[in-house]
Design a protein around this motif. Structure first.
Motif, PDB file in Angstrom:
ATOM      1  N   TRP A   1      21.352  25.411  44.555  1.00 18.42           N
ATOM      2  CA  TRP A   1      20.628  26.639  44.241  1.00 18.42           C
ATOM      3  C   TRP A   1      20.555  27.554  45.461  1.00 18.42           C
TER       4      TRP A   1
ATOM      5  N   LEU B   1      13.486  22.959  41.362  1.00 18.36           N
ATOM      6  CA  LEU B   1      14.782  23.084  42.037  1.00 18.36           C
ATOM      7  C   LEU B   1      14.630  22.820  43.534  1.00 18.36           C
ATOM      8  N   ILE B   2      13.610  23.392  44.134  1.00 14.97           N
ATOM      9  CA  ILE B   2      13.390  23.223  45.574  1.00 14.97           C
ATOM     10  C   ILE B   2      13.120  21.761  45.913  1.00 14.97           C
TER      11      ILE B   2
ATOM     12  N   ARG C   1      11.379  26.900  39.618  1.00 12.09           N
ATOM     13  CA  ARG C   1      11.827  27.115  41.002  1.00 12.09           C
ATOM     14  C   ARG C   1      11.332  25.958  41.891  1.00 12.09           C
ATOM     15  N   ARG C   2      10.080  25.551  41.716  1.00  8.05           N
ATOM     16  CA  ARG C   2       9.528  24.435  42.484  1.00  8.05           C
ATOM     17  C   ARG C   2      10.324  23.152  42.231  1.00  8.05           C
TER      18      ARG C   2
ATOM     19  N   LEU D   1      19.563  33.716  41.040  1.00 11.65           N
ATOM     20  CA  LEU D   1      18.753  32.532  40.760  1.00 11.65           C
ATOM     21  C   LEU D   1      17.564  32.905  39.875  1.00 11.65           C
ATOM     22  N   ASP D   2      16.905  34.007  40.192  1.00 19.70           N
ATOM     23  CA  ASP D   2      15.769  34.467  39.374  1.00 19.70           C
ATOM     24  C   ASP D   2      16.200  34.681  37.930  1.00 19.70           C
TER      25      ASP D   2
ATOM     26  N   THR E   1      19.238  35.529  45.547  1.00 20.14           N
ATOM     27  CA  THR E   1      17.888  35.406  44.985  1.00 20.14           C
ATOM     28  C   THR E   1      17.805  35.999  43.587  1.00 20.14           C
TER      29      THR E   1
ATOM     30  N   ILE F   1      16.859  31.283  36.162  1.00 22.70           N
ATOM     31  CA  ILE F   1      15.611  30.592  35.839  1.00 22.70           C
ATOM     32  C   ILE F   1      14.903  31.279  34.680  1.00 22.70           C
TER      33      ILE F   1
ATOM     34  N   VAL G   1       8.560  30.352  35.486  1.00 26.86           N
ATOM     35  CA  VAL G   1       9.633  30.569  36.474  1.00 26.86           C
ATOM     36  C   VAL G   1       9.285  29.851  37.773  1.00 26.86           C
ATOM     37  N   ASN G   2       8.045  29.973  38.211  1.00 29.05           N
ATOM     38  CA  ASN G   2       7.625  29.304  39.449  1.00 29.05           C
ATOM     39  C   ASN G   2       7.701  27.789  39.331  1.00 29.05           C
TER      40      ASN G   2
END
Length: 72
Positions: free
Chosen positions: A5, A46-47, A43-44, A13-14, A10, A17, A39-40
């Motif tokens: 990712w 993925l991170i 994203r979390r 990716l946004d 950015t 997601i 979305v958050n």
């Protein structure tokens, strides 16, 4: 094939997601959550490595999947 990712812009990716969380049938439990919260959450994941981006050559699509569902 997994796609890191971190290699995506950015905005790309946004968009990936957001498209993922807007898909019909995506279930987030009993409580209603906003698009930004969903979305958050993704994203979390993925991170942290819980979820990964996967490219399908057959379908020429990118999907987000739990790491545990990826087979060698």
């Amino acid at each position: 094939m997994m796609i890191p990712w971190q290699n995506l812009a950015t905005e790309t990716l946004d968009n990936l997601i957001e498209a993922f969380v807007l898909r019909e049938g995506t279930d987030y439990g009993e409580q209603e959550r906003s698009l930004a919260q969903k979305v958050n959450d993704v994203r979390r994941q993925l991170i942290s490595g819980e979820a990964v981006l996967v490219w399908s050559e057959l379908h020429e699509t990118v999907n987000i999947m739990p790491r545990g569902q990826i087979t060698g």
